[in-house]
Motif scaffolding. Structure first.
Motif, PDB file in Angstrom:
ATOM      1  N   VAL A  56       0.861  -1.177   0.000  1.00  0.00           N
ATOM      2  CA  VAL A  56       0.000   0.000   0.000  1.00  0.00           C
ATOM      3  C   VAL A  56       0.898   1.227   0.000  1.00  0.00           C
ATOM      4  O   VAL A  56       2.096   1.161   0.293  1.00  0.00           O
ATOM      5  CB  VAL A  56      -0.931   0.030   1.234  1.00  0.00           C
ATOM      6  CG1 VAL A  56      -1.915  -1.122   1.210  1.00  0.00           C
ATOM      7  CG2 VAL A  56      -0.125   0.032   2.538  1.00  0.00           C
ATOM      8  N   GLU A  57       0.317   2.362  -0.327  1.00  0.00           N
ATOM      9  CA  GLU A  57       1.061   3.610  -0.216  1.00  0.00           C
ATOM     10  C   GLU A  57       1.518   3.807   1.227  1.00  0.00           C
ATOM     11  O   GLU A  57       0.757   3.559   2.164  1.00  0.00           O
ATOM     12  CB  GLU A  57       0.202   4.796  -0.644  1.00  0.00           C
ATOM     13  CG  GLU A  57      -0.099   4.832  -2.134  1.00  0.00           C
ATOM     14  CD  GLU A  57       1.109   5.235  -2.965  1.00  0.00           C
ATOM     15  OE1 GLU A  57       2.149   5.601  -2.375  1.00  0.00           O
ATOM     16  OE2 GLU A  57       1.011   5.188  -4.209  1.00  0.00           O
ATOM     17  N   GLY A 115      -5.076  -1.178   3.922  1.00  0.00           N
ATOM     18  CA  GLY A 115      -5.155   0.249   3.662  1.00  0.00           C
ATOM     19  C   GLY A 115      -6.432   0.943   4.084  1.00  0.00           C
ATOM     20  O   GLY A 115      -6.535   2.168   3.941  1.00  0.00           O
ATOM     21  N   SER A 116      -7.412   0.229   4.613  1.00  0.00           N
ATOM     22  CA  SER A 116      -8.647   0.870   5.054  1.00  0.00           C
ATOM     23  C   SER A 116      -8.409   1.672   6.331  1.00  0.00           C
ATOM     24  O   SER A 116      -7.571   1.307   7.153  1.00  0.00           O
ATOM     25  CB  SER A 116      -9.734  -0.184   5.316  1.00  0.00           C
ATOM     26  OG  SER A 116     -10.022  -0.918   4.144  1.00  0.00           O
ATOM     27  N   ASP A 138      -3.958   3.744  -0.942  1.00  0.00           N
ATOM     28  CA  ASP A 138      -4.083   3.051  -2.218  1.00  0.00           C
ATOM     29  C   ASP A 138      -3.290   1.756  -2.198  1.00  0.00           C
ATOM     30  O   ASP A 138      -2.153   1.707  -1.701  1.00  0.00           O
ATOM     31  CB  ASP A 138      -3.563   3.938  -3.355  1.00  0.00           C
ATOM     32  CG  ASP A 138      -4.468   5.123  -3.632  1.00  0.00           C
ATOM     33  OD1 ASP A 138      -5.659   5.047  -3.263  1.00  0.00           O
ATOM     34  OD2 ASP A 138      -3.979   6.120  -4.201  1.00  0.00           O
ATOM     35  N   ARG A 139      -3.873   0.717  -2.744  1.00  0.00           N
ATOM     36  CA  ARG A 139      -3.143  -0.541  -2.903  1.00  0.00           C
ATOM     37  C   ARG A 139      -2.233  -0.436  -4.121  1.00  0.00           C
ATOM     38  O   ARG A 139      -2.600   0.185  -5.123  1.00  0.00           O
ATOM     39  CB  ARG A 139      -4.105  -1.709  -3.049  1.00  0.00           C
ATOM     40  CG  ARG A 139      -5.024  -1.877  -1.847  1.00  0.00           C
ATOM     41  CD  ARG A 139      -5.891  -3.111  -1.976  1.00  0.00           C
ATOM     42  NE  ARG A 139      -6.871  -3.199  -0.911  1.00  0.00           N
ATOM     43  CZ  ARG A 139      -7.692  -4.231  -0.722  1.00  0.00           C
ATOM     44  NH1 ARG A 139      -7.642  -5.259  -1.564  1.00  0.00           N
ATOM     45  NH2 ARG A 139      -8.551  -4.236   0.279  1.00  0.00           N
ATOM     46  N   VAL A 140      -1.082  -1.056  -4.038  1.00  0.00           N
ATOM     47  CA  VAL A 140      -0.073  -0.932  -5.085  1.00  0.00           C
ATOM     48  C   VAL A 140       0.274  -2.309  -5.628  1.00  0.00           C
ATOM     49  O   VAL A 140       0.771  -3.160  -4.883  1.00  0.00           O
ATOM     50  CB  VAL A 140       1.202  -0.252  -4.540  1.00  0.00           C
ATOM     51  CG1 VAL A 140       2.253  -0.122  -5.640  1.00  0.00           C
ATOM     52  CG2 VAL A 140       0.870   1.110  -3.945  1.00  0.00           C
TER      53      VAL A 140
END
Length: 522
Positions: A460-461, A493-494, A505-507
């Motif tokens: 995630v970011e 990431g929630s 954001d998921r990466v």
């Protein structure tokens, strides 16, 4: 991944006993435009109590929760309802004067009485247990402070006594004892209160994050799929999502590790919290399979407390030294916000938003303050005078806290500048074991990397979307935490806790490691 202390493994993953031992009711998502007399945002103890008390007073209330009801801080509390909030009352007299300190004591006592009355009247099955509460110290240097605290509490009308021994295996040299306090199962109590709320005509909506409020007559709240028009609004979201900038420098986020353990024999019957450095609290949890012991460790600033896994090991070690621990049954972390002057903010959210209220800053005593907040907000909304409003006024001038404000600012600036400079950088992922996470600079991008139990990677970011600060991995709580504002995010990431409203954001990530040439998708 489980970790081990003195041969005693801790549970593989963080899970609250309160959440795990109760079924989770399901409530609908708000997908239409509705109207209500009052919209309450946030389904923790403050929001549920406020909504239920208002519904009982004849108001049409809609309760909106961004995630699932009663699974946030309320689902991870130590769950004591007590007037004994550490060494608090002498401070309040010094900082606010005896008259307003008496209001704090009265609100805390009334909240305890309200919970007790409601449980007994409605025969709520919630492991409700009266017990004494001890605030103790282990240093001779603090003995006089405890004597002063007991005297101050009695001056304010509380049934407090000074004792020099505590019936628990701790090296207490002095303590304040409060008789007839309470501990309970918070979710069982509040799930029953939600049932009462619905019987009174209240409506509950989950997965309905409020993204904005347009003030007016009436106010309008927006969610992704619906809207609520209401005459009054209560923001009870732990950290207020509305008017966030007014509160970000006024509240201090902190966390503490929590364990539940099975012990040989019976644990102490009462509730204990130590004052001073290296603080601990503990109390029994009655269950169908016997009595467990709950232990909470010392609080540390969110995101800057160091290795949270090591802090959990330390509290396990302390518990094992103090009690005959046979096994650790649950582990988790709890986050709280405390205001700079150590008094919650309950009332009008700012001087300009007429009919928009807030309840926040409970400082680790949410079972008491959350109930008191519900009683106060009910009175404010129905137009009834309540003397507590003066003390809890969110728009008060925090003169008692001004000396702490520069420290808060310096801490934030330090963490903001520290940021990426402390990160591991490179083109290969770190050597993480399953169940571990780390924030890194990978291919020039700040990412939070997590290794799943099956070996798969998730990314995630790694930057907080609210403050812009670099996140840190919280191994004990299994979350990405912001050291600047206290925002927390799940592994995926929630948002767990604000002030951030947007998730991470998921990466998609092709992972390269020296010993692993096969790319994996995060």
């Amino acid at each position: 991944m489980a970790f081990d202390i003195s041969g005693s493994p801790l549970p593989d993953h963080a899970m609250s006993y309160w959440v795990d031992s109760t079924e989770q009711p399901s409530y609908p998502r708000l997908t239409e435009a509705i109207e209500a007399d009052v919209a309450v945002v946030g389904a923790g103890i403050a929001g549920v109590s406020t909504a239920a008390f208002l519904a009982e007073a004849g108001r049409d209330v809609a309760l909106l929760e961004a995630d699932r009801a009663l699974r946030g801080t309320t689902g991870h509390t130590t769950a004591t309802v007590t007037v004994g909030h550490g060494l608090r009352y002498q401070y309040l007299i010094d900082a606010f004067g005896e008259r307003r300190a008496r209001l704090y004591a009265d609100a805390s006592r009334t909240a305890l009485e309200e919970v007790t009355r409601r449980v007994r009247r409605e025969d709520v099955d919630c492991e409700f247990t009266p017990a004494a509460a001890y605030v103790y110290v282990t240093s001779e240097d603090d003995r006089e402070k405890v004597q002063q605290e007991a005297d101050a509490a009695r001056r304010l009308g509380l049934a407090a006594s000074y004792v020099e021994q505590a019936p628990a295996p701790v090296d207490a040299v002095a303590a304040v004892r409060y008789a007839d306090q309470v501990h309970f199962h918070p979710r069982e109590y509040l799930l029953a209160l939600l049932e009462t709320f619905e019987l009174e005509g209240g409506r509950v909506y989950e997965h309905s994050r409020v993204t904005g409020i347009e003030t007016g007559s009436p106010h309008e709240l927006r969610t992704r799929d619906g809207r609520v028009r209401a005459d009054d609004v209560v923001v009870a979201t732990h950290f207020p999502f509305y008017r966030r900038s007014l509160y970000s420098m006024r509240m201090l986020p902190s966390q503490a590790p929590v364990l539940t353990t099975d012990v040989e024999g019976e644990p102490p019957e009462d509730m204990y919290v130590s004052a001073g450095p290296d603080a601990h609290s503990f109390r029994p949890i009655p269950t169908d399979d016997g009595t467990m012991l709950l232990v909470e460790g010392d609080r540390y600033p969110t995101g800057i407390g160091g290795d949270t896994t090591e802090l959990t090991r330390q509290i396990e070690s302390w518990a094992t030294e103090a009690f005959p621990v046979e096994s650790v049954t649950y582990r988790w972390t709890v986050q709280d916000y405390e205001t700079l002057d150590r008094v919650p903010c309950v009332g009008s959210i700012d001087p300009f938003s007429d009919g928009v209220y807030v309840a926040t800053g409970f400082g680790g005593w949410g079972m008491t303050h959350g109930t008191a907040a519900g009683l106060l907000l009910k009175d404010l909304i129905v137009g009834r005078d309540n003397p507590w409003a003066e003390l809890y006024d969110p728009n008060r001038l925090p003169t008692a806290a001004l000396k702490r404000l520069p420290t808060v600012g310096r801490t934030t600036m330090k963490q903001r500048s520290k940021g990426k400079r402390s990160l591991q950088s490179g083109d290969t992922a770190p050597d993480l074991r399953p169940g571990e996470g780390q924030v890194v600079n990978l291919h020039g991008r700040t990412l939070g990397l997590y290794r799943e139990d099956d070996g798969a990677w998730r990314a995630v970011e790694g930057t907080c979307p609210y403050s812009g600060c670099t996140l840190v991995w919280n191994g004990a709580g299994e979350s990405w935490d912001c050291p600047c504002d206290g925002s927390r995010f799940t592994i995926s990431g929630s948002v767990i806790d604000g002030p951030a409203q947007a998730g991470l954001d998921r990466v998609p990530l092709a992972v390269t490691r020296r010993d692993e040439r096969t790319a994996r998708e995060a």
